[in-house]
Write a protein that holds these residues in place. Structure first.
Motif, PDB file in Angstrom:
ATOM      1  N   UNK A   1      15.889   3.082   9.575  1.00 50.28           N
ATOM      2  CA  UNK A   1      15.990   2.636  10.960  1.00 50.28           C
ATOM      3  C   UNK A   1      17.446   2.280  11.254  1.00 50.28           C
ATOM      4  N   UNK A   2      17.804   2.088  12.509  1.00 51.46           N
ATOM      5  CA  UNK A   2      19.183   1.673  12.823  1.00 51.46           C
ATOM      6  C   UNK A   2      19.593   0.384  12.121  1.00 51.46           C
ATOM      7  N   UNK A   3      18.619  -0.445  11.734  1.00 49.19           N
ATOM      8  CA  UNK A   3      18.922  -1.690  11.022  1.00 49.19           C
ATOM      9  C   UNK A   3      19.158  -1.461   9.538  1.00 49.19           C
ATOM     10  N   UNK A   4      19.021  -0.201   9.067  1.00 47.02           N
ATOM     11  CA  UNK A   4      19.247   0.106   7.663  1.00 47.02           C
ATOM     12  C   UNK A   4      18.058  -0.148   6.779  1.00 47.02           C
ATOM     13  N   UNK A   5      16.863  -0.312   7.362  1.00 45.19           N
ATOM     14  CA  UNK A   5      15.638  -0.538   6.598  1.00 45.19           C
ATOM     15  C   UNK A   5      14.785   0.721   6.600  1.00 45.19           C
ATOM     16  N   UNK A   6      13.894   0.822   5.617  1.00 41.74           N
ATOM     17  CA  UNK A   6      13.009   1.980   5.539  1.00 41.74           C
ATOM     18  C   UNK A   6      12.013   1.952   6.697  1.00 41.74           C
ATOM     19  N   UNK A   7      11.864   3.082   7.349  1.00 44.22           N
ATOM     20  CA  UNK A   7      10.891   3.183   8.442  1.00 44.22           C
ATOM     21  C   UNK A   7       9.482   3.159   7.861  1.00 44.22           C
ATOM     22  N   UNK A   8       8.594   2.411   8.482  1.00 45.99           N
ATOM     23  CA  UNK A   8       7.206   2.303   8.035  1.00 45.99           C
ATOM     24  C   UNK A   8       6.275   2.632   9.188  1.00 45.99           C
ATOM     25  N   UNK A   9       5.062   3.091   8.882  1.00 45.96           N
ATOM     26  CA  UNK A   9       4.084   3.334   9.942  1.00 45.96           C
ATOM     27  C   UNK A   9       3.817   2.047  10.728  1.00 45.96           C
ATOM     28  N   UNK A  10       3.482   2.200  11.972  1.00 47.38           N
ATOM     29  CA  UNK A  10       3.220   1.043  12.824  1.00 47.38           C
ATOM     30  C   UNK A  10       2.060   0.212  12.277  1.00 47.38           C
ATOM     31  N   UNK A  11       2.235  -1.083  12.259  1.00 49.60           N
ATOM     32  CA  UNK A  11       1.166  -1.981  11.841  1.00 49.60           C
ATOM     33  C   UNK A  11       1.200  -2.388  10.383  1.00 49.60           C
ATOM     34  N   UNK A  12       2.109  -1.854   9.581  1.00 50.99           N
ATOM     35  CA  UNK A  12       2.180  -2.211   8.160  1.00 50.99           C
ATOM     36  C   UNK A  12       2.625  -3.660   8.006  1.00 50.99           C
ATOM     37  N   UNK A  13       1.844  -4.429   7.225  1.00 50.55           N
ATOM     38  CA  UNK A  13       2.144  -5.853   7.033  1.00 50.55           C
ATOM     39  C   UNK A  13       2.387  -6.235   5.577  1.00 50.55           C
ATOM     40  N   UNK A  14       2.069  -5.338   4.643  1.00 52.65           N
ATOM     41  CA  UNK A  14       2.303  -5.662   3.234  1.00 52.65           C
ATOM     42  C   UNK A  14       2.394  -4.378   2.416  1.00 52.65           C
ATOM     43  N   UNK A  15       2.879  -4.525   1.180  1.00 57.37           N
ATOM     44  CA  UNK A  15       3.116  -3.385   0.304  1.00 57.37           C
ATOM     45  C   UNK A  15       2.231  -3.447  -0.933  1.00 57.37           C
TER      46      UNK A  15
ATOM     47  N   UNK B   1      -7.573   1.565  -2.224  1.00 58.51           N
ATOM     48  CA  UNK B   1      -7.410   0.300  -1.506  1.00 58.51           C
ATOM     49  C   UNK B   1      -6.856   0.505  -0.098  1.00 58.51           C
ATOM     50  N   UNK B   2      -6.269   1.677   0.156  1.00 58.40           N
ATOM     51  CA  UNK B   2      -5.688   1.924   1.472  1.00 58.40           C
ATOM     52  C   UNK B   2      -6.752   1.994   2.571  1.00 58.40           C
ATOM     53  N   UNK B   3      -7.979   2.317   2.194  1.00 59.72           N
ATOM     54  CA  UNK B   3      -9.042   2.404   3.203  1.00 59.72           C
ATOM     55  C   UNK B   3      -9.431   1.025   3.718  1.00 59.72           C
ATOM     56  N   UNK B   4      -9.746   0.053   2.830  1.00 61.06           N
ATOM     57  CA  UNK B   4     -10.073  -1.278   3.375  1.00 61.06           C
ATOM     58  C   UNK B   4      -8.838  -2.061   3.815  1.00 61.06           C
ATOM     59  N   UNK B   5      -7.690  -1.794   3.168  1.00 64.92           N
ATOM     60  CA  UNK B   5      -6.456  -2.504   3.510  1.00 64.92           C
ATOM     61  C   UNK B   5      -5.666  -1.633   4.487  1.00 64.92           C
ATOM     62  N   UNK B   6      -6.027  -1.671   5.741  1.00 62.90           N
ATOM     63  CA  UNK B   6      -5.499  -0.729   6.729  1.00 62.90           C
ATOM     64  C   UNK B   6      -4.074  -1.038   7.183  1.00 62.90           C
ATOM     65  N   UNK B   7      -3.516  -2.142   6.709  1.00 63.20           N
ATOM     66  CA  UNK B   7      -2.132  -2.455   7.067  1.00 63.20           C
ATOM     67  C   UNK B   7      -1.225  -2.424   5.835  1.00 63.20           C
ATOM     68  N   UNK B   8      -1.688  -1.774   4.767  1.00 55.90           N
ATOM     69  CA  UNK B   8      -0.900  -1.695   3.528  1.00 55.90           C
ATOM     70  C   UNK B   8      -0.151  -0.372   3.455  1.00 55.90           C
ATOM     71  N   UNK B   9       1.047  -0.411   2.871  1.00 57.82           N
ATOM     72  CA  UNK B   9       1.816   0.792   2.554  1.00 57.82           C
ATOM     73  C   UNK B   9       1.918   0.860   1.045  1.00 57.82           C
ATOM     74  N   UNK B  10       1.542   1.993   0.453  1.00 56.72           N
ATOM     75  CA  UNK B  10       1.539   2.170  -0.994  1.00 56.72           C
ATOM     76  C   UNK B  10       2.767   2.964  -1.427  1.00 56.72           C
ATOM     77  N   UNK B  11       3.532   2.405  -2.369  1.00 54.97           N
ATOM     78  CA  UNK B  11       4.663   3.090  -2.986  1.00 54.97           C
ATOM     79  C   UNK B  11       4.265   3.491  -4.395  1.00 54.97           C
ATOM     80  N   UNK B  12       4.290   4.794  -4.697  1.00 55.00           N
ATOM     81  CA  UNK B  12       3.878   5.287  -6.002  1.00 55.00           C
ATOM     82  C   UNK B  12       5.017   5.957  -6.748  1.00 55.00           C
ATOM     83  N   UNK B  13       5.168   5.633  -8.037  1.00 52.74           N
ATOM     84  CA  UNK B  13       6.247   6.155  -8.867  1.00 52.74           C
ATOM     85  C   UNK B  13       5.679   6.967 -10.034  1.00 52.74           C
ATOM     86  N   UNK B  14       6.280   8.135 -10.282  1.00 49.46           N
ATOM     87  CA  UNK B  14       5.904   8.966 -11.431  1.00 49.46           C
ATOM     88  C   UNK B  14       7.059   9.911 -11.744  1.00 49.46           C
ATOM     89  N   UNK B  15       7.658   9.816 -12.946  1.00 53.59           N
ATOM     90  CA  UNK B  15       8.799  10.685 -13.272  1.00 53.59           C
ATOM     91  C   UNK B  15       8.418  12.148 -13.468  1.00 53.59           C
TER      92      UNK B  15
END
Length: 293
Positions: free
Chosen positions: A43-57, A72-86
């Motif tokens: 974003x212009x503020x230098x933060x990662x853009x997130x879908x509207x309504x996201x309140x936790x990670x 968990x994304x289905x019941x937690x509709x305001x969560x954004x999931x970050x997944x890591x795998x090399x």
């Protein structure tokens, strides 16, 4: 305000973001890239853009072929999931991984390992693919754990710190759950949060309940006893564990800060293995869903 007046501000902003994101990250045209792949848009503020309504990670390190937190994304509709795998091809090559990446707007896939320092590292390609790791194996480990500690070669992979990633999100977004399955690097992943660890509320780790010099201890990383002490210094209490692989005392343990012992997602999966009756041999309480809800 003309372009000539805005450009110096934009250049200064870009330099600040670059200072927070050392290699293997790259900043280009308002995007955060890893291996030429766009991971985040800024974003212009230098933060990662997130879908509207996201309140936790939610953060999951060590996806392999399937994300265990994705349900968990289905019941937690305001969560954004970050997944890591090399081993990106393992995850993206699976039907689950491809569908999650392409169809779930509240999921971000990051093709990297997570460790205490950023850059690149040798990933040991284990005989059992899920055991591939950047952690250091014990040279005198028993041959009974060789399927995990033995390797069929190496691959150079990007390594990032969670502090770099979390710093891209507003401080108002807490990490309600950090799940780690990093084959011996689990505690290192948590500590890689650095100053951002304060926003993490709950943690799930895969550890070994063995003395450090036990022949079945696979890696030089801390065992459950040392991990408990280190995380306690950072404000986390161990709640309970469940047995993942009893012959080598591999366990999954849950930790939480005071005030977050309960309130775990109702759809959070706690396995009920047939060896629950062996709990008297272990130093930890077995997880019970009603104690966490």
């Amino acid at each position: 305000m003309g372009i000539s007046a805005v450009f110096p501000f934009f250049l200064l902003w870009a330099q600040c973001v670059m200072a927070l994101l050392p290699p293997p990250w790259k900043i280009q045209h308002g995007r955060v890239l890893l291996n030429a792949t766009t991971i985040f848009r800024l974003t212009p503020a230098g933060l990662a853009a997130t879908p509207q309504g996201v309140t936790h990670l939610l953060v999951e390190v060590g996806l392999h072929q399937t994300s265990e937190l994705a349900p968990l994304l289905k019941p937690l509709r305001t969560a954004l999931l970050l997944g890591f795998e090399p081993l990106a091809e393992k995850f993206l090559g699976s039907p689950h991984g491809m569908a999650l990446t392409c169809r779930q707007p509240r999921f971000r896939f990051i093709p990297a390992a997570v460790g205490p320092s950023s850059g690149y590292a040798n990933l040991t390609l284990a005989h059992f693919p899920e055991c591939s790791t950047i952690a250091k194996a014990r040279v005198n480990a028993s041959v009974k754990v060789y399927i995990c500690t033995g390797g069929s070669g190496f691959r150079v992979v990007p390594v990032v710190r969670l502090q770099e990633v979390l710093s891209l999100f507003p401080p108002s977004l807490p990490v309600t759950l950090l799940k780690v399955d990093a084959q011996g690097e689990d505690l290192g992943v948590v500590l890689s949060c650095g100053t951002e660890l304060k926003r993490v509320q709950r943690v799930q780790l895969e550890l070994q309940e063995l003395p450090m010099n036990h022949p079945y201890k696979m890696y030089t990383s801390p065992n459950t006893t040392l991990t408990n002490a280190i995380l306690r210094r950072h404000g986390f209490d161990r709640l309970c564990c469940w047995l993942n692989n009893p012959p080598i005392a591999e366990v999954n343990c849950l930790y939480a800060r005071p005030g977050f012992h309960k309130g775990w997602p109702k759809s959070f999966v706690i396995p009920k293995p047939p060896w629950r009756t062996l709990s008297h041999k272990w130093s930890f309480p077995l997880c019970n869903r009603k104690d966490l809800m």
